[in-house]
Design a protein around this motif. Structure first.
Motif, PDB file in Angstrom:
ATOM      1  N   ALA A  40     -38.706  21.195  18.939  1.00  0.00           N
ATOM      2  CA  ALA A  40     -38.351  20.550  20.201  1.00  0.00           C
ATOM      3  C   ALA A  40     -37.164  19.610  20.030  1.00  0.00           C
ATOM      4  O   ALA A  40     -36.295  19.515  20.909  1.00  0.00           O
ATOM      5  CB  ALA A  40     -39.551  19.792  20.761  1.00  0.00           C
ATOM      6  N   GLY A 353     -34.078  22.172  31.399  1.00  0.00           N
ATOM      7  CA  GLY A 353     -35.527  22.317  31.469  1.00  0.00           C
ATOM      8  C   GLY A 353     -36.011  23.507  30.668  1.00  0.00           C
ATOM      9  O   GLY A 353     -37.000  23.419  29.929  1.00  0.00           O
ATOM     10  N   GLN A 356     -35.896  22.838  26.781  1.00  0.00           N
ATOM     11  CA  GLN A 356     -36.927  21.960  26.233  1.00  0.00           C
ATOM     12  C   GLN A 356     -38.316  22.581  26.296  1.00  0.00           C
ATOM     13  O   GLN A 356     -39.102  22.461  25.365  1.00  0.00           O
ATOM     14  CB  GLN A 356     -36.905  20.615  26.961  1.00  0.00           C
ATOM     15  CG  GLN A 356     -35.630  19.832  26.732  1.00  0.00           C
ATOM     16  CD  GLN A 356     -35.206  19.801  25.275  1.00  0.00           C
ATOM     17  OE1 GLN A 356     -34.120  20.246  24.937  1.00  0.00           O
ATOM     18  NE2 GLN A 356     -36.048  19.297  24.397  1.00  0.00           N
ATOM     19  N   VAL A 357     -38.604  23.269  27.390  1.00  0.00           N
ATOM     20  CA  VAL A 357     -39.914  23.914  27.503  1.00  0.00           C
ATOM     21  C   VAL A 357     -40.040  25.041  26.483  1.00  0.00           C
ATOM     22  O   VAL A 357     -41.056  25.161  25.784  1.00  0.00           O
ATOM     23  CB  VAL A 357     -40.153  24.441  28.927  1.00  0.00           C
ATOM     24  CG1 VAL A 357     -41.457  25.240  28.990  1.00  0.00           C
ATOM     25  CG2 VAL A 357     -40.218  23.287  29.922  1.00  0.00           C
ATOM     26  N   SER A 358     -39.001  25.856  26.351  1.00  0.00           N
ATOM     27  CA  SER A 358     -39.067  26.961  25.393  1.00  0.00           C
ATOM     28  C   SER A 358     -39.107  26.444  23.959  1.00  0.00           C
ATOM     29  O   SER A 358     -39.809  26.996  23.106  1.00  0.00           O
ATOM     30  CB  SER A 358     -37.882  27.916  25.582  1.00  0.00           C
ATOM     31  OG  SER A 358     -36.645  27.246  25.385  1.00  0.00           O
ATOM     32  N   ALA A 360     -40.443  23.643  22.944  1.00  0.00           N
ATOM     33  CA  ALA A 360     -41.803  23.152  22.698  1.00  0.00           C
ATOM     34  C   ALA A 360     -42.770  24.314  22.506  1.00  0.00           C
ATOM     35  O   ALA A 360     -43.666  24.261  21.643  1.00  0.00           O
ATOM     36  CB  ALA A 360     -42.248  22.274  23.863  1.00  0.00           C
ATOM     37  N   LEU A 361     -42.615  25.368  23.282  1.00  0.00           N
ATOM     38  CA  LEU A 361     -43.509  26.524  23.166  1.00  0.00           C
ATOM     39  C   LEU A 361     -43.315  27.246  21.837  1.00  0.00           C
ATOM     40  O   LEU A 361     -44.262  27.800  21.273  1.00  0.00           O
ATOM     41  CB  LEU A 361     -43.278  27.489  24.330  1.00  0.00           C
ATOM     42  CG  LEU A 361     -43.733  26.991  25.706  1.00  0.00           C
ATOM     43  CD1 LEU A 361     -43.247  27.931  26.799  1.00  0.00           C
ATOM     44  CD2 LEU A 361     -45.253  26.853  25.766  1.00  0.00           C
ATOM     45  N   LEU A 375     -41.889  31.892  31.542  1.00  0.00           N
ATOM     46  CA  LEU A 375     -40.990  30.893  32.135  1.00  0.00           C
ATOM     47  C   LEU A 375     -39.715  31.546  32.654  1.00  0.00           C
ATOM     48  O   LEU A 375     -39.325  31.342  33.823  1.00  0.00           O
ATOM     49  CB  LEU A 375     -40.642  29.842  31.079  1.00  0.00           C
ATOM     50  CG  LEU A 375     -39.485  28.886  31.415  1.00  0.00           C
ATOM     51  CD1 LEU A 375     -39.856  27.982  32.581  1.00  0.00           C
ATOM     52  CD2 LEU A 375     -39.093  28.065  30.189  1.00  0.00           C
TER      53      LEU A 375
END
Length: 393
Positions: A40, A353, A356-358, A360-361, A375
């Motif tokens: 992340a 967005g 950051q989401v990807s 973290a995943l 997503l």
């Protein structure tokens, strides 16, 4: 002299595109290992660059329209080169993020200045075809990140030294632009002066997007840009390497480059058709992430489904030059750079967005990738709905 400045400006953007994808996309795992960062945290690097684009791009379009492409091309080139120094010279995450931020701002100014040059120098009917020339450099840099930069890392020994070599080329081009600006001072005013000398009223500019068709075009182009770049800068290469298929990213970028270079000419041959390209661009990206989601969830055998998905994504994103042309055609011509600037501003917000989401995943390991694809699939479906409405308008 205008051609010389155009060539150096395109080279600056080409090297910027290479840098943008190369770090961290092509060396993601190395940065994690070298600096002891989480996935992340490393994903913050491309997000910082996109955040720089986002904050610069709205005003940059106005400044390019107001002050002319020549002045702003030099400003953007110098900023892009100097800002990248902390990225390859510092191990401090904060300094690297600041460098990425201003590097993104410099790339944005260069990008809009070059598009403005095409718009004021050629018949506007040929805009989509002419920017294919620019995309030879733009996506040549993207392709170079996946096809050349890994080789450069091996040759130099470290990714930091490889990035330094790339940035030296950017600094050299920026210096050439500065020399041309000084030695051709007499021609500079004539070549860069904008026909519009007043400061644009923001209210009138934003009012252009009250037109439903302009809003729909911005949504489709912006979401397609956000999905492609977020996937490319964060998860595309790690996912391909995880499945033993590192060449997929280069293959995808070859398709993107082909589309960006030639789809404008195809559109011109089709009497400047726009609607089919909006539908194809969004639809192909939906199909790509549907395939990736299914393949990752059900453990598809062999390379075929993954390769098809990557190539479909490249083919869908490859018509973005036509989409941006369609977007600018929905607003008054005097706001050309501003319209493309606002479209990219929207894309950058979404991409941050997504990054950051990807990122973290991805920390979940292989089990996180299906959620990454969900997503991007949701965003692509929204784009497709807007494309259908655009085609009907």
């Amino acid at each position: 002299m205008r051609i010389a400045r155009l060539i150096f400006g395109c080279l600056v953007y080409m090297l910027g595109a290479m840098s943008r994808v190369a770090v961290p996309g092509m060396v993601f795992e190395r940065i994690v290992e070298d600096y002891g960062l989480t996935s992340a945290q490393v994903a913050l690097l491309p997000s910082a660059g996109v955040f720089g684009c986002m904050l610069f791009i709205g005003l940059s379009g106005v400044f390019v329209d107001r002050f002319g492409w020549g002045r702003m091309l030099l400003v953007g080139s110098v900023l892009q080169a100097l800002a990248y120094v902390p990225v390859h010279e510092s191990s401090n995450l904060l300094l690297m993020l600041i460098g990425e931020f201003f590097n993104g701002g410099g790339r944005t100014i260069v990008y809009l200045a070059i598009l403005k040059l095409f718009d004021v120098s050629f018949d506007r009917r040929y805009f989509a075809a002419m920017i294919g020339v620019f995309y030879v450099f733009s996506y040549g840099g993207t392709l170079g990140a996946s096809a050349v930069f890994p080789w450069l890392v091996e040759a130099c020994g470290t990714w930091q030294l490889a990035a330094r070599v790339v940035n030296f080329g950017t600094l050299a081009c920026a210096a050439a632009l500065a020399i041309l600006a000084v030695t051709m001072r007499g021609d500079t005013v004539r070549l860069v002066a904008s026909p519009v000398r007043s400061v644009f009223p923001w209210r009138d500019m934003l009012a252009s997007f009250r037109v439903r068709k302009a809003r729909l075009a911005m949504i489709v182009a912006g979401l397609n840009i956000a999905v492609y770049w977020s996937f490319l800068c964060v998860s595309a290469a790690p996912f391909a390497r995880l499945h033993g298929m590192p060449a997929l990213v280069s293959e995808m970028n070859w398709v993107v480059m082909f589309g960006m270079v030639f789809m404008g000419s195809v559109s011109l041959l089709l009497k400047n058709a726009r609607r089919p390209f909006f539908l194809w661009g969004a639809g192909a990206i939906v199909a790509a992430f549907t395939m990736l989601l299914c393949a990752s969830m059900f453990g598809a055998k062999g390379i075929a489904p993954y390769r098809t998905a990557y190539l479909l994504l490249g083919a869908g994103y490859g018509v973005t030059s036509v989409l941006l042309t369609g977007t600018k055609e929905c607003v008054p011509t005097v706001y050309m750079a501003s319209a493309i600037g606002f479209t990219n501003l929207f894309a950058n917000v979404v991409q941050i967005g997504g990054n950051q989401v990807s990122g973290a995943l991805m920390a979940l390991g292989e089990t996180g990738y299906p959620f990454v694809f969900v997503l991007y699939l949701v965003l692509a479906v929204v784009s497709l709905i807007a494309a259908v409405r655009f085609a009907r308008s």
